[in-house]
Design a protein around this motif. Structure first.
Motif, PDB file in Angstrom:
ATOM      1  N   ARG A  91     -13.698  -5.704  -6.101  1.00  0.00           N
ATOM      2  CA  ARG A  91     -12.389  -6.111  -6.626  1.00  0.00           C
ATOM      3  C   ARG A  91     -12.460  -7.543  -7.171  1.00  0.00           C
ATOM      4  O   ARG A  91     -12.018  -7.827  -8.276  1.00  0.00           O
ATOM      5  CB  ARG A  91     -11.339  -6.017  -5.512  1.00  0.00           C
ATOM      6  N   PRO A 142      -3.224   6.655  -5.004  1.00  0.00           N
ATOM      7  CA  PRO A 142      -3.414   5.200  -5.128  1.00  0.00           C
ATOM      8  C   PRO A 142      -3.914   4.595  -3.821  1.00  0.00           C
ATOM      9  O   PRO A 142      -3.277   4.762  -2.790  1.00  0.00           O
ATOM     10  CB  PRO A 142      -2.005   4.686  -5.462  1.00  0.00           C
ATOM     11  N   PRO A 158       0.815  -1.218   0.000  1.00  0.00           N
ATOM     12  CA  PRO A 158       0.000   0.000   0.000  1.00  0.00           C
ATOM     13  C   PRO A 158       0.848   1.267   0.000  1.00  0.00           C
ATOM     14  O   PRO A 158       1.951   1.284   0.535  1.00  0.00           O
ATOM     15  CB  PRO A 158      -0.769  -0.107   1.319  1.00  0.00           C
ATOM     16  N   ARG A 165      -9.489  -0.540  -6.026  1.00  0.00           N
ATOM     17  CA  ARG A 165      -8.296   0.259  -6.352  1.00  0.00           C
ATOM     18  C   ARG A 165      -8.370   0.938  -7.719  1.00  0.00           C
ATOM     19  O   ARG A 165      -7.732   1.963  -7.931  1.00  0.00           O
ATOM     20  CB  ARG A 165      -7.039  -0.609  -6.265  1.00  0.00           C
ATOM     21  N   ASP A 166      -9.102   0.368  -8.660  1.00  0.00           N
ATOM     22  CA  ASP A 166      -9.145   0.988  -9.999  1.00  0.00           C
ATOM     23  C   ASP A 166     -10.276   1.997 -10.129  1.00  0.00           C
ATOM     24  O   ASP A 166     -10.622   2.418 -11.225  1.00  0.00           O
ATOM     25  CB  ASP A 166      -9.215  -0.066 -11.104  1.00  0.00           C
ATOM     26  N   LEU A 192      -5.631   0.984  -1.898  1.00  0.00           N
ATOM     27  CA  LEU A 192      -5.964  -0.436  -1.982  1.00  0.00           C
ATOM     28  C   LEU A 192      -7.230  -0.672  -1.169  1.00  0.00           C
ATOM     29  O   LEU A 192      -7.518   0.075  -0.226  1.00  0.00           O
ATOM     30  CB  LEU A 192      -4.834  -1.290  -1.411  1.00  0.00           C
ATOM     31  N   GLU A 193      -7.943  -1.738  -1.507  1.00  0.00           N
ATOM     32  CA  GLU A 193      -9.153  -2.088  -0.780  1.00  0.00           C
ATOM     33  C   GLU A 193      -8.789  -2.290   0.699  1.00  0.00           C
ATOM     34  O   GLU A 193      -7.840  -3.024   1.011  1.00  0.00           O
ATOM     35  CB  GLU A 193      -9.760  -3.383  -1.339  1.00  0.00           C
TER      36      GLU A 193
END
Ligand SMILES: Cc1cc2nc3c(=O)[nH]c(=O)nc-3n(C[C@H](O)[C@H](O)[C@H](O)COP(=O)(O)OP(=O)(O)OC[C@H]3O[C@@H](n4cnc5c(N)ncnc54)[C@H](O)[C@@H]3O)c2cc1C
Length: 394
Positions: free
Chosen positions: A272, A167, A124, A199-200, A169-170
């Motif tokens: 995700r 950026p 992360p 994340r996207d 992360l889950e």
């Protein structure tokens, strides 16, 4: 003592010496010798242009220092120095970090010890933006997830970051600092909110994310967030959190237990898996408690997620004429499933929501584990040390 500052550094153990960051930096603040790629603290202005281009993540390193590490010192490193204890320096950046650390430590306390990230989780990015240099997001959407009649207002809020890189992360959170000052005339402290999109992006490949925010009566930040309108600007810090992360391994089995806005990270986990690993061999099981269906965030969309991807146990405590049921009660009903998952080293447990839920959930785990001859505390401690037991409650 000098005012503490945050110094951007590169991890020599992870860096693959591709020099992409050096070529990208508009200020020529990144340079290298035969040994290491390093950042010149006098030139770096935290523009973050180097962050997204790094293929390894070695660039996401920061230390709070009173005297920045020189280029020569950095050239000599084989690994990064630990964060030094700066004592009572009273710096603003340090104070913010302490606040966030304290919030996260408190939120993860229920894990029974220091939490660890799952072995297969991606690395992360943390602390990219701070109070001195926050990211600016724009509200792209805000809508109420719960009905007026339910009494609880929970909103889905989408923030767009334009061309700034954030950026996440889950399982990570971001910090929101409400504008204005508190009763003592001091700026408000930041509050943490779990990111509820993967994340996207909320929309794949858009630079946006979503939050799931409950309006608290008299709550400064939740009121500010829930009152935001489309197009409003929001100052964001973070991302934060390096342990409550989703395993990337598609064979990892996820057992998720939540109440209310504790569902936020699990929405991100589920999306995700839906987007990148819909046929994953690792199953996902969710126990989600609310008073009534119309106060359960994402009730409609959740029901559309196929059971083969996510096995859902939606549990209600205030349905007229029906006996109260809490997540820990349903766990006991499903004890065979849970006992089987507890015995499987592929299983990861995540608990998220209000602090009050911890005790009952822990007790159900204890009853279930011990009914099959597994000592609960020892089992939990092994899982935690292996990055497979995570609690985030607030
Ligand atoms: C890791 C982490 C993740 C989190 N994720 C989420 C999330 O996804 N979604 C979410 O909604 N929250 C989340 N939280 C909680 C969030 O950070 C805030 O604590 C929450 O929104 C309340 O903040 P506030 O500023 O609105 O309330 P505060 O102003 O800090 O008040 C705190 C409490 O005191 C009460 N209070 C304050 N002033 C008064 C008054 N004058 N009269 C009566 N009562 C008062 C409020 O009702 C509130 O319950 C998370 C917390 C952590 C630590």
């Amino acid at each position: 003592m000098n005012k503490p500052l945050k110094q951007h550094l590169i991890d020599p153990e992870i860096c693959i010496r591709c020099y992409t960051c050096e070529m990208t930096c508009p200020l020529e603040a990144i340079t290298h010798d035969d040994n290491n790629v390093v950042v010149d603290a006098e030139k770096c202005n935290f523009c973050m242009d180097c962050i997204p281009v790094c293929p390894t993540g070695s660039i996401d390193e920061w230390r709070i220092v009173t005297t920045p590490y020189s280029l020569d010192e950095q050239f000599g490193w084989e690994d990064l120095p630990e964060q030094k204890d700066l004592g009572d320096s009273g710096g603003e950046v340090e104070a913010l970090d302490d606040t966030i650390e304290a919030l996260l430590a408190e939120a993860h306390k229920g894990a029974g010890g220091r939490s660890r990230a799952p072995a297969s989780a991606a690395k992360p990015t943390v602390n990219l933006y701070n109070l001195g240099k926050p990211a600016t997001a724009r509200v792209q959407g805000t809508y109420r997830l719960t009905s007026e009649e339910s009494g609880a207002e929970v909103r889905h809020i989408i923030l767009d970051f334009g061309n700034q890189s954030l950026p996440v992360l889950e399982g990570q959170s971001i910090g929101i600092t409400p504008p204005g000052v508190d009763a003592k005339g001091k700026p408000h402290l930041p509050r943490l909110y779990s990111v509820s999109s993967p994340r996207d992006g909320e929309r794949p490949h858009y630079n946006n994310l979503s939050l799931t925010v409950k309006r608290e009566d008299g709550g400064v930040c939740s009121t500010y967030l829930c009152d935001l309108k489309m197009g409003d600007e929001v100052k964001v810090t973070g991302p934060f959190g390096a342990t409550f992360l989703m395993p990337d391994d598609p064979s990892a089995r996820l057992l998720m237990i939540c109440t209310g806005t504790g569902s936020a990270p699990f929405r991100a986990f589920t999306m995700r898996r839906q987007r990148v690993a819909a046929g994953a061999s690792g199953d996902m099981v969710m126990f989600f408690g609310a008073r009534t269906p119309d106060s359960l965030p994402y009730f409609g969309p959740l029901n559309k997620v196929p059971e083969r991807l996510l096995k859902k146990h939606l549990v209600f405590s205030r349905i007229p004429g029906v006996a109260k049921e809490y997540v820990q009660d349903r766990m006991m009903v499903e004890q065979e499933v849970i006992a089987e998952m507890l015995a499987d080293p592929a299983t990861h447990i995540y608990i998220c929501g209000l602090k009050g839920m911890e005790q009952g959930v822990e007790q159900s785990f204890k009853n279930i584990a011990e009914s099959t001859g597994m000592p609960w505390e020892a089992t939990r401690d092994v899982m935690r040390d292996e990055g497979r037991y995570h609690v985030e409650t607030y």
